[in-house]
Design a protein around this motif. Structure first.
Motif, PDB file in Angstrom:
ATOM      1  N   ALA A 107       8.199  -0.084   9.806  1.00 29.64           N
ATOM      2  CA  ALA A 107       7.351   1.025  10.235  1.00 29.64           C
ATOM      3  C   ALA A 107       6.746   1.739   9.028  1.00 29.64           C
ATOM      4  O   ALA A 107       5.546   2.086   9.018  1.00 29.64           O
ATOM      5  CB  ALA A 107       8.176   1.994  11.078  1.00 29.64           C
ATOM      6  N   ALA A 108       7.553   1.924   7.980  1.00 33.74           N
ATOM      7  CA  ALA A 108       7.062   2.614   6.789  1.00 33.74           C
ATOM      8  C   ALA A 108       5.979   1.792   6.108  1.00 33.74           C
ATOM      9  O   ALA A 108       4.953   2.335   5.676  1.00 33.74           O
ATOM     10  CB  ALA A 108       8.223   2.870   5.832  1.00 33.74           C
ATOM     11  N   VAL A 109       6.211   0.510   6.002  1.00 32.53           N
ATOM     12  CA  VAL A 109       5.211  -0.362   5.379  1.00 32.53           C
ATOM     13  C   VAL A 109       3.911  -0.295   6.161  1.00 32.53           C
ATOM     14  O   VAL A 109       2.818  -0.228   5.586  1.00 32.53           O
ATOM     15  CB  VAL A 109       5.745  -1.806   5.317  1.00 32.53           C
ATOM     16  CG1 VAL A 109       4.635  -2.775   4.962  1.00 32.53           C
ATOM     17  CG2 VAL A 109       6.864  -1.901   4.286  1.00 32.53           C
ATOM     18  N   GLU A 110       4.026  -0.296   7.459  1.00 31.16           N
ATOM     19  CA  GLU A 110       2.831  -0.230   8.303  1.00 31.16           C
ATOM     20  C   GLU A 110       2.075   1.080   8.074  1.00 31.16           C
ATOM     21  O   GLU A 110       0.847   1.100   7.998  1.00 31.16           O
ATOM     22  CB  GLU A 110       3.251  -0.379   9.777  1.00 31.16           C
ATOM     23  CG  GLU A 110       2.114  -0.471  10.754  1.00 31.16           C
ATOM     24  CD  GLU A 110       1.251  -1.698  10.488  1.00 31.16           C
ATOM     25  OE1 GLU A 110       0.052  -1.649  10.814  1.00 31.16           O
ATOM     26  OE2 GLU A 110       1.772  -2.705   9.921  1.00 31.16           O
ATOM     27  N   ALA A 111       2.819   2.162   7.933  1.00 32.83           N
ATOM     28  CA  ALA A 111       2.182   3.473   7.722  1.00 32.83           C
ATOM     29  C   ALA A 111       1.468   3.501   6.375  1.00 32.83           C
ATOM     30  O   ALA A 111       0.348   4.024   6.267  1.00 32.83           O
ATOM     31  CB  ALA A 111       3.236   4.568   7.803  1.00 32.83           C
ATOM     32  N   LEU A 112       2.075   2.966   5.361  1.00 35.54           N
ATOM     33  CA  LEU A 112       1.466   2.974   4.023  1.00 35.54           C
ATOM     34  C   LEU A 112       0.289   2.019   3.932  1.00 35.54           C
ATOM     35  O   LEU A 112      -0.651   2.244   3.177  1.00 35.54           O
ATOM     36  CB  LEU A 112       2.522   2.586   2.975  1.00 35.54           C
ATOM     37  CG  LEU A 112       3.645   3.606   2.754  1.00 35.54           C
ATOM     38  CD1 LEU A 112       4.699   3.029   1.821  1.00 35.54           C
ATOM     39  CD2 LEU A 112       3.091   4.905   2.165  1.00 35.54           C
ATOM     40  N   ALA A 171       4.629  -3.749  -2.081  1.00 37.07           N
ATOM     41  CA  ALA A 171       5.851  -3.739  -2.892  1.00 37.07           C
ATOM     42  C   ALA A 171       7.058  -3.314  -2.071  1.00 37.07           C
ATOM     43  O   ALA A 171       8.147  -3.899  -2.186  1.00 37.07           O
ATOM     44  CB  ALA A 171       5.655  -2.792  -4.077  1.00 37.07           C
ATOM     45  N   LEU A 172       6.834  -2.294  -1.242  1.00 36.21           N
ATOM     46  CA  LEU A 172       7.941  -1.833  -0.401  1.00 36.21           C
ATOM     47  C   LEU A 172       8.347  -2.930   0.592  1.00 36.21           C
ATOM     48  O   LEU A 172       9.536  -3.145   0.845  1.00 36.21           O
ATOM     49  CB  LEU A 172       7.514  -0.563   0.351  1.00 36.21           C
ATOM     50  CG  LEU A 172       8.607   0.117   1.165  1.00 36.21           C
ATOM     51  CD1 LEU A 172       9.733   0.610   0.252  1.00 36.21           C
ATOM     52  CD2 LEU A 172       8.055   1.287   1.970  1.00 36.21           C
TER      53      LEU A 172
END
Lengths: 344, 579
Positions: free
Chosen positions: B250-255, B267-268
């Motif tokens: 979810a975080a990767v998608e947001a970034l 990178a994340l």
């Protein structure tokens, strides 16, 4: 012992005694030839006809004549010759003449020599096939038809034919159908020196008195009935059937010699002959049932005249007795499981 | 009918005798056959030293006995066959067979049955019992003796078994790679549990170091190294564990939604916090305030998404990045002002053209503090005061589009810049800002640990290291030193000019297709780690290492968003994270 069994037992004992007496009476006249006598008695008890084959002078006619005397049966002898006619055997209707030699009395039946209880057809292979076949009806049906009228033959009726295997010129080999009518074919062997010495002693001196009858006609008929009642177990009968089947070249289980040397095997009548002769043998032995050895013993005289050798078999010098010997060796009495068990 | 009953009673008696004897014989035959079959089996087992199978082969005798007895019972003699057998054994004239025949009950038949009964009654058991013992059965004794005899002989399989190679005792002092390992407990952990684990790893490394100094078998040493490697890999893969996996996606998608943070998102997603931290520093130094704001917003959304998915350690890492993003932005602005002041001084001719720019260190944010000190040394106190006033003026007239909190921070920095003490304090503050995040620092520390571990293992076991330029090896990327323009034919199979005068290739504009630099923190391709237990349907590379670990985050991200059955998603997850 069950009371019913005592009666049967006594009948069997009596049959045994009678047969022993008959053998003894025959033995007083006929020297040696015990096997021939035995086989003739099998035929007699089994109500069959016998074909005796042997060289001249071996006592075939003497045996038959003595048998008729011992049994107190009527006896006729026909010397078969090429000019013998069927009516010479069966008889015919003759025009009846009155005392002035005129006709009008109708026809009168003149019975031939076949109207007897023991018929000796001496040198049967010298008559023409037409004449030989005149015996067919008599042997099978135990009756003779003359001018459309059927005349039954007396009981018991038995034909004892003889033939000489040596002098083949001017003979007519018996057709297979007629050979099949003979229950057994008995080969008369030449006597050995000892037996010949006894023959000389008996025949070159004063003639011996004729043997007296040891068995009445009624006794014989009773024995013949008892013979039919002898019990045959199914495996024993199966053994006889397998033996007969093994004589056919195409049959499964036929020994190699049969495949090679036999053109035609024995018929169903051979199996019947074997069982009947085996019954007679058991009866003469005083037994109420047939054993495997009875079948084995009667196999050769019952089968030898019913096998027709192929050209290859004859060329190899084989005889039908050789074939029967091989068949007996090749066909076991017992099923394989029992045979294996007996072998251990 | 009494006679009939008596006959069948006697017949049954002898039939039982025959049946028993046949079963006994079949059992003996079966035992013999089984033992004869067992003998080669036992010999084979003896040859290979399998004691259990060797004596277990005796069981074949029992199996054979049961089989043969069963077959004998199935193929038992019929009554007629038994009667024929009895007739033969008792040498009768087929009376028993005739008595058994199902004919009609004539007087003669009754007489035969009566005689048969007498014969059967008089028959002794020994007369009719079939043969039990056969010569063949003697082989059973041979089989038993053979099998037990093999027990006395020494198995060639055991005798020839290759003994385990003797352990090579190692006594090593001062392995070069252990310094990094013993410092693992100094890394900032994401939670107390991880701190304990890192402490345990460092302690294990110290123990191993001590054991090696005292002397340790090479097998044990390599085993301990493998355990340490597994532990470090486990810590490196913290973002890919079941707790963080969903939050990470979810975080990767947001970034990924914002251009400025796309590289950071990648990178994340790769689980590489060092690169993530580096990318975020670049974002903080972006020229446009608008880009920074968007990045900040994206970071907030990523934090919220991670928290929502229950990814605690990930959300902590992202929150730290958010705090540093502002501070780094301010520092970047300060550098811009300094750069402008230096430019002005350079134009006035007071500074040589070759003097370093203040903007240059911003590309390497790791040296921010040092860069600030260098920049300030080139300015007089008066010039520093002017820079501070200019910053204050910019804040007052709204030249800097900062939020109120940021503006306060900038004002504080301007105040600090006007005094020598403040300058010193600002430099130290900027130095702290240049430090990587806790996660990045931890990951870097762990990688250094792995690198040290690999170094130590190579020193212990002599695993060959591929040389970058040997034979037809690949040139290093970007070094511009690719030698030779002659054609190359595979490794070590050069067909070109070998006279030693290869001309230089002008390949400055060319790029190597692969990155051949050796990553010492990762195992060499094809090198066996050797200790991890394998499980059916899963990967032997249980803890994840090498290419599998590198591909893990991306693969998990892929299956999370793909329209595939949940079972398959779970299977892929289990493949990459067996625990």
């Amino acid at each position: 012992m069950v009371p019913g069994n005592q009666n049967v037992e006594s009948r069997l004992q009596l049959a045994r005694k009678q047969s022993q007496a008959l053998r003894a009476a025959l033995g007083q006249v006929v020297v040696g030839q015990q096997g021939v006598v035995e086989q003739v008695l099998w035929c007699l008890l089994a109500q069959g006809h016998v074909l005796l084959e042997g060289a001249p002078g071996l006592g075939k006619t003497l045996l038959v004549r003595t048998l008729s005397q011992c049994l107190d049966l009527t006896f006729s002898r026909i010397q078969f010759t090429p000019d013998l006619m069927p009516s010479d055997i069966t008889g015919n209707n003759m025009l009846r003449l009155d005392t002035q030699g005129r006709t009008g009395g109708g026809f009168e039946l003149h019975r031939g020599p076949v109207f007897t209880q023991l018929l000796l057809a001496d040198e049967i292979n010298r008559a023409t096939p037409k004449t030989q076949s005149a015996l067919l009806e008599a042997m099978q049906e135990r009756a003779v038809t003359i001018s459309g009228i059927r005349h039954p033959l007396p009981e018991p009726f038995m034909v004892l034919g003889t033939q000489n295997p040596i002098e083949m010129e001017g003979t007519y080999a018996l057709p297979e159908a007629q050979l099949d009518r003979f229950l057994l074919m008995v080969v008369v062997q030449s006597p050995d020196t000892e037996q010949m010495l006894q023959i000389l002693e008996r025949t070159t001196g004063q003639p011996s008195p004729d043997p007296s009858a040891v068995l009445s006609c009624a006794d014989l008929l009773e024995l013949q009935r008892l013979c039919r009642d002898i019990v045959v177990a199914r495996p024993v009968m199966h053994y006889a059937a397998r033996l007969v089947a093994a004589t056919s070249p195409g049959a499964a289980g036929a020994p190699p010699v049969v495949q090679k040397a036999v053109q035609y095997g024995a018929s169903v009548r051979a199996a019947q002959a074997m069982v009947l002769a085996a019954k007679a043998r058991a009866l003469l032995d005083g037994r109420a049932n047939v054993a495997f050895e009875d079948v084995r013993e009667v196999a050769a005289p019952a089968l030898r005249h019913r096998l027709i050798l192929s050209f290859e078999g004859e060329a190899d010098g084989l005889t039908t007795d050789d074939v029967v010997h091989e068949v007996l060796a090749g066909v076991g009495e017992h099923p394989e499981a029992v045979a294996r068990e007996l072998r251990g | 009918m009494p006679a009939q009953t008596e006959f069948f009673r006697e017949f049954s008696r002898l039939r039982r005798v025959i049946r028993r004897a046949r079963l006994q014989r079949a059992g003996l035959s079966g035992t013999t056959s089984g033992l004869l079959l067992a003998l080669p089996l036992a010999a084979t087992a003896w040859w290979y030293g399998n004691d259990a199978l060797r004596f277990g082969a005796l069981g074949l005798g029992l199996v054979g006995a049961a089989t043969f007895a069963f077959r004998a019972e199935r193929r038992g003699l019929s009554d007629e066959e038994v009667a024929l057998f009895l007739d033969s054994r008792l040498a009768t004239k087929a009376e028993i067979t005739t008595a058994l025949s199902p004919e009609r009950a004539t007087e003669l038949h009754e007489l035969v049955r009566s005689r048969a009964t007498q014969l059967l009654s008089a028959a002794r058991t020994e007369q009719v019992r079939p043969t039990i013992y056969m010569r063949f059965h003697a082989l059973a004794v041979f089989g038993v003796i053979g099998i037990f005899g093999l027990g006395w002989l020494k198995s060639p399989g055991l005798a020839d078994a290759t003994p385990a190679p003797p352990a090579r005792p190692l006594s090593v002092v001062g392995l070069s790679g252990f310094e990094n390992l013993t410092k693992l407990d100094q890394l900032r952990a994401s939670d107390p549990e991880q701190a304990e684990r890192l402490k345990a790893l460092a302690e294990a490394a110290r123990r191993l170091q001590k054991s090696l100094a005292q002397g340790l078998p090479d097998r044990d040493a390599l085993s301990e190294i493998a355990k340490l490697r597994d532990g470090i890999h486990s810590e490196l893969g913290e973002l890919g564990n079941s707790e963080n996996r969903a939050g990470l996606s979810a975080a990767v998608e947001a970034l990924r939604r914002v251009d400025a943070t796309k590289k950071a998102a990648q990178a994340l997603g790769d689980g590489d916090l060092v690169r993530f931290d580096s990318e975020m520093k670049k974002v903080a130094q972006a020229a446009e305030q608008q880009d920074r704001d968007k990045a900040k917003e994206a970071l907030r959304q990523a934090i919220a998404a991670a928290k929502q998915k229950g990814a605690k350690s990930l959300s902590r890492e992202l929150a730290e990045q958010e705090q540093q993003l502002d501070a780094r932005s301010h520092a970047a602005e300060l550098f811009k002002q300094l750069d402008a002041a230096l430019d002005e001084k350079r134009r006035e001719g007071k500074l040589p053209e070759s003097a370093p720019s203040a903007e240059a260190p911003s590309k390497d944010a790791a040296n921010l503090g040092k860069a600030l000190e260098d920049a300030l040394k080139q300015l007089t106190p008066e010039e520093r005061r002017r820079v501070a006033e200019r910053m204050k003026q910019g804040i007052e007239d709204g030249s800097f589009d900062f939020d109120p909190q940021a503006q306060a921070k900038m004002e504080q920095m301007a105040e600090q810049l006007s005094t020598p003490e403040g300058q010193q304090k600002l430099a130290e503050s900027l130095k702290r800002l240049a430090q990587p995040s806790a996660g990045a620092e931890r990951q870097q520390g762990l990688r250094d640990g792995l690198k040290g571990l690999g170094q130590a293992q190579r020193e212990l076991s002599g695993v060959p290291i591929p040389l970058g330029r040997s034979g037809g090896g690949l040139p290093q990327a970007g070094d511009g030193s690719a030698e030779g323009n002659a054609p190359r034919a595979g490794r070590g199979g050069d067909r070109g000019n070998h006279d030693g005068k290869t001309e230089r290739v002008h390949g400055e504009s060319l790029r190597a297709k692969s990155e051949p630099a050796l990553d010492l923190s990762r195992p060499l391709l094809g090198a066996s780690q050797g200790r991890t237990p394998a499980r059916a349907g899963e990967t032997a590379n249980a803890r994840g290492s090498g290419a599998l670990e590198a591909a893990k985050a991306g693969e998990l991200l892929g299956v999370d968003r793909a329209p595939i059955p949940a079972e398959y998603r779970e299977q892929v997850s289990r493949y990459f994270s067996p625990e």
